[in-house]
Design a protein around this motif. Structure first.
Motif, PDB file in Angstrom:
ATOM      1  N   LYS A   1      -4.830   5.714  -9.572  1.00 58.16           N
ATOM      2  CA  LYS A   1      -4.210   7.053  -9.631  1.00 58.16           C
ATOM      3  C   LYS A   1      -3.324   7.371  -8.426  1.00 58.16           C
ATOM      4  O   LYS A   1      -3.144   8.533  -8.070  1.00 58.16           O
ATOM      5  N   GLN A   2      -2.746   6.346  -7.816  1.00 61.84           N
ATOM      6  CA  GLN A   2      -1.843   6.609  -6.689  1.00 61.84           C
ATOM      7  C   GLN A   2      -0.374   6.510  -7.085  1.00 61.84           C
ATOM      8  O   GLN A   2       0.507   6.761  -6.264  1.00 61.84           O
TER       9      GLN A   2
ATOM     10  N   ALA B   1       7.733   5.847  -5.474  1.00 65.18           N
ATOM     11  CA  ALA B   1       6.621   5.554  -4.576  1.00 65.18           C
ATOM     12  C   ALA B   1       7.178   4.981  -3.282  1.00 65.18           C
ATOM     13  O   ALA B   1       8.161   4.227  -3.300  1.00 65.18           O
TER      14      ALA B   1
ATOM     15  N   SER C   1       0.863  -1.189   0.000  1.00 62.75           N
ATOM     16  CA  SER C   1       0.000   0.000   0.000  1.00 62.75           C
ATOM     17  C   SER C   1       0.898   1.237   0.000  1.00 62.75           C
ATOM     18  O   SER C   1       2.095   1.159   0.315  1.00 62.75           O
ATOM     19  N   ILE C   2       0.328   2.366  -0.374  1.00 63.43           N
ATOM     20  CA  ILE C   2       1.081   3.612  -0.337  1.00 63.43           C
ATOM     21  C   ILE C   2       1.317   4.014   1.118  1.00 63.43           C
ATOM     22  O   ILE C   2       0.379   4.092   1.913  1.00 63.43           O
TER      23      ILE C   2
ATOM     24  N   LEU D   1      -2.609  -1.406  -6.189  1.00 59.68           N
ATOM     25  CA  LEU D   1      -2.891  -0.175  -5.455  1.00 59.68           C
ATOM     26  C   LEU D   1      -4.211   0.434  -5.912  1.00 59.68           C
ATOM     27  O   LEU D   1      -4.705   0.100  -7.000  1.00 59.68           O
TER      28      LEU D   1
END
Length: 366
Positions: free
Chosen positions: A337-338, A345, A295-296, A334
């Motif tokens: 658009k992340q 990242a 995940s971000i 993800l």
């Protein structure tokens, strides 16, 4: 409903060994999926359960009774084939009742059984049609109806959905799931499609080269694959397998992995026992991470990886991003658009879902 026990079953054609002491046991009402690529022995095993092929060694027991030498008609099983195997000159009704007619079932009982099966499969309006007038999904329903009216101890399905298009496959998976929920019968189902296995099975046997690699509940096979082969075969995209080194600091187990053009990163808090971790500490391992377990990150917290995104693949509900880690391509799933190609990242890892494999044997370390 019936139990099924496959006890050290072997099958050889001359010097070629197709099945190598396969042992599987399921309870009454279970839905067993034999999952694997072409040539792994899953259809051969199904044919041996059905009595369509002989056994070289071992035993097959249905409801506790050894059936090795019984003919198919004496095993109280019903089989649904990939090709449907319907009589083209007969109506749907005649196809469904044909086996009962041969066995001498009375017309009244045949009519009752056909009506029950047709209602269950929502095809009462098709009873007077012939196979040529039916879609692929409708033909498969007829084949299933023919099996249902036998009321067997065991249902066998041999890749029944492989001839259907993608939409029909989804619809028929739902039908088969609904059928099992209503009848609670014991089913053995052969497929190479891991989505079918995950959605239908109560137990999955993943096979390779005539050997069962793992037998477990679908979620356990997905979350805790027994080896690298299972990890890569089950899941789409498959589990990322990243070379790394295992470290132990106090009671914390970590894996150190390389990042392209960057310093190595440490993934800490891996759920491996301290005894196993100490045994393999300092050695090269394989780190298994599912794409959805990235995940971000909001910052450089404990197990965050700074990576350079090479490829972005939007799929609608989510986005697949590809980057290099440990010298291999790694895929993360993800939200849309992340991330964008060519950008940096910061990704965090759900370490509770990380799996570690021995680099030499490729088996899971617990």
């Amino acid at each position: 409903m019936s139990t099924l026990e496959i006890d050290r079953v072997r099958k050889s054609y001359g010097i070629h060994e197709v099945l190598k002491e396969v042992s599987i046991s399921i309870g009454a009402g279970d839905f067993l999926v034999l999952l694997g690529p072409s040539g792994c022995g899953k259809s051969t095993l199904l044919n041996m359960i059905a009595g369509l092929d002989t056994i070289t060694g071992g035993e097959i027991r249905i409801a506790g009774k050894v059936v090795n030498n019984l003919s198919p008609k004496d095993r109280d099983i019903a089989m649904v084939f990939q090709s449907y195997a319907l009589y083209p000159t007969m109506t749907v009704r005649q196809n469904i009742e044909f086996g009962m007619k041969i066995r001498g079932v009375t017309p009244a009982d045949r009519d009752k059984a056909v009506k029950t099966a047709a209602d269950l499969l929502q095809m009462s309006h098709l009873l007077d049609r012939k196979p040529a007038q039916l879609s692929g999904g409708q033909r498969q329903r007829v084949a299933m109806g023919r099996a249902i009216v036998r009321q067997p101890k065991l249902f066998l399905f041999d890749e029944p959905l492989s001839n259907l298009d993608a939409k029909l496959r989804v619809d028929m998976r739902t039908e088969i799931k609904r059928l099992h929920a209503r009848l609670r019968t014991t089913i053995v189902y052969v497929t190479h499609d891991q989505i079918e296995a995950m959605t239908l099975a109560t137990r999955v046997a993943v096979m390779k080269d005539g050997v069962v690699q793992q037998l477990d509940e679908p979620q356990a096979v997905y979350d805790r694959p027994a080896n690298v082969y299972v990890a890569k075969f089950v899941g789409s995209p498959s589990m990322n397998i990243i070379p790394g080194v295992l470290e132990v600091q106090g009671s914390t187990v970590s894996a150190v992995v390389g990042i392209a053009h960057r310093q190595p990163a440490r993934i800490s808090g891996i759920p491996v026992s301290l005894d196993a971790a100490r045994k393999f500490a300092g050695k090269k391992m394989l780190v298994g991470i599912r794409p959805e377990n990235f995940s971000i990150a909001t910052g450089h917290q404990g197990s965050a990886l700074a990576v350079d995104i090479d490829v972005v693949e939007p799929t609608g509900p989510d986005t697949l991003v590809v980057f290099n880690c440990g010298g291999v391509e790694v895929t993360a799933r993800l939200p849309p658009k992340q991330a964008s190609a060519g950008s940096e990242a910061i990704l965090s890892v759900d370490t509770s879902k990380v799996v570690i494999f021995d680099a030499d044997t490729e088996t899971r370390i617990d």
